[in-house]
Write an enzyme that holds these catalytic residues in place. Structure first.
Site, PDB file in Angstrom:
ATOM      1  N   LEU A  93       0.512  -1.230  -0.079  1.00 21.27           N
ATOM      2  CA  LEU A  93       0.141  -0.185  -0.240  1.00 21.27           C
ATOM      3  C   LEU A  93       0.903   1.430  -0.035  1.00 21.27           C
ATOM      4  O   LEU A  93       1.427   1.929   0.832  1.00 21.27           O
ATOM      5  CB  LEU A  93      -1.179   0.210   1.555  1.00 21.27           C
ATOM      6  CG  LEU A  93      -1.903  -1.839   0.887  1.00 21.27           C
ATOM      7  CD1 LEU A  93      -2.490  -1.580   2.580  1.00 21.27           C
ATOM      8  CD2 LEU A  93      -2.936  -0.738  -0.106  1.00 21.27           C
ATOM      9  N   HIS A 109       3.625  -9.427  10.757  1.00 23.37           N
ATOM     10  CA  HIS A 109       4.570  -9.259   9.278  1.00 23.37           C
ATOM     11  C   HIS A 109       5.039 -10.899   9.994  1.00 23.37           C
ATOM     12  O   HIS A 109       5.943 -11.093  11.555  1.00 23.37           O
ATOM     13  CB  HIS A 109       5.774  -8.110   9.693  1.00 23.37           C
ATOM     14  CG  HIS A 109       6.975  -8.678   8.529  1.00 23.37           C
ATOM     15  ND1 HIS A 109       6.372  -9.432   7.417  1.00 23.37           N
ATOM     16  CD2 HIS A 109       8.188  -9.196   8.749  1.00 23.37           C
ATOM     17  CE1 HIS A 109       8.232  -9.973   6.764  1.00 23.37           C
ATOM     18  NE2 HIS A 109       8.672 -10.054   6.870  1.00 23.37           N
TER      19      HIS A 109
END
Ligand code: GRF
Length: 202
Positions: A93, A109
Site C-alpha cells: 500500500l 509480519h
C-alpha cells in the site's frame, strides 16, 4: 471504532480477530468489513461464517496501484471505517492509502522487524540460518514492514523446521498479538513517540 480487515489468503489472523470479537475481547474495536484482493480465498468464507460483510476488490482489475487503492478507499469510506488491520494482505500500500488512515493501520509480519521484510519471511529466516525469529505487529507507514512496532514475539528456530512448520509456530503468536494490538489501538492506548510505541495504562 469500526475496523476493516484486509486479507489475501487463509485468513487465520482474521479468524483470531473474529474469535476475539465473539468473545467480547476486541471492544472497543469492531470488525465490520473484510476486504480481499483475491477471489475465492478461505478468508472470505471465514467472514461469511462470522456474519461480517465481505467484499472483493480484485487488484487484477486495476491497471495501477492508485486505481486499486481508490477502489479500496471507496469501500472503506462507504462502510465508515475508522481503522484498518492488514491480516495477511499481500499487496503493498502506498502513501496515498496509508495517509487516509494515519497511525490507524496495523499489520502483522512473520519476522522480527527490521529483519526479513516482504514476502517469504519464514523462508528468509531459514535461508539465513537465524536461531531466533518471530513476529512483529506494527503500525503501517509507507514502507514495507517498517512502521512503529507495537508488539514482537520471539520464536526459536528448530533444526528440523521447514518453512511451513516454522510459520505455523509464528502464526500462533500473531493470533494472540494482533487482536490485542487492535483492541489497544481502538482504546486509544497506543501512544507513538517517534519510532517507539508506548502502551498506555487503561
Ligand atoms: C501471516 O503470517 C502474516 O504475518 C503474513 O501472512 C500470514 C497470513 O496468514 N503477512 P493468514 O492468512 O492470516 O493465515
Amino acid at each position: 471504532m469500526r475496523f476493516a480487515v484486509l486479507v489475501s489468503g487463509q485468513g487465520s489472523n482474521l479468524q483470531a480477530l473474529l474469535d476475539a470479537q465473539r468473545r467480547g475481547g476486541l471492544a472497543p474495536a469492531e470488525v465490520v468489513l473484510v476486504v480481499s484482493n483475491r477471489p475465492g480465498v478461505p478468508a472470505l468464507g471465514r467472514a461469511a461464517a462470522a456474519g461480517v460483510r465481505a467484499v472483493l476488490v480484485d487488484h487484477i482489475l486495476h491497471s495501477n496501484r492508485r486505481s486499486f487503492e481508490d477502489a479500496l478507499l471507496a469501500e472503506l469510506r462507504a462502510a465508515e471505517i475508522q481503522g484498518v488491520v492488514l491480516a495477511g494482505f499481500m499487496r503493498i500500500l502506498t502513501e496515498h492509502f496509508v495517509s487516509a488512515f494515519p497511525l490507524r493501520i496495523l499489520n502483522t509480519h512473520p519476522a522480527l522487524c527490521p529483519s526479513f521484510p516482504g514476502v517469504g519471511a519464514a523462508r528468509q529466516a531459514l535461508d539465513y540460518g537465524v536461531k531466533v525469529t518471530g513476529c512483529t505487529v506494527h503500525l503501517v507507514d509507507a514502507g514495507v514492514d517498517t512502521g512503529p512496532i507495537v508488539f514482537q514475539a520471539a520464536v526459536p528456530v528448530e533444526d528440523d523446521d521447514d518453512e511451513a512448520r516454522l510459520h505455523e509456530r509464528i502464526r500462533a503468536h500473531e493470533h494472540r498479538l494482533l487482536p490485542e494490538a487492535t483492541r489497544l489501538l481502538a482504546a486509544g492506548r497506543l501512544r507513538v513517540e517517534g519510532r517507539r510505541v508506548r502502551i498506555l495504562p487503561p
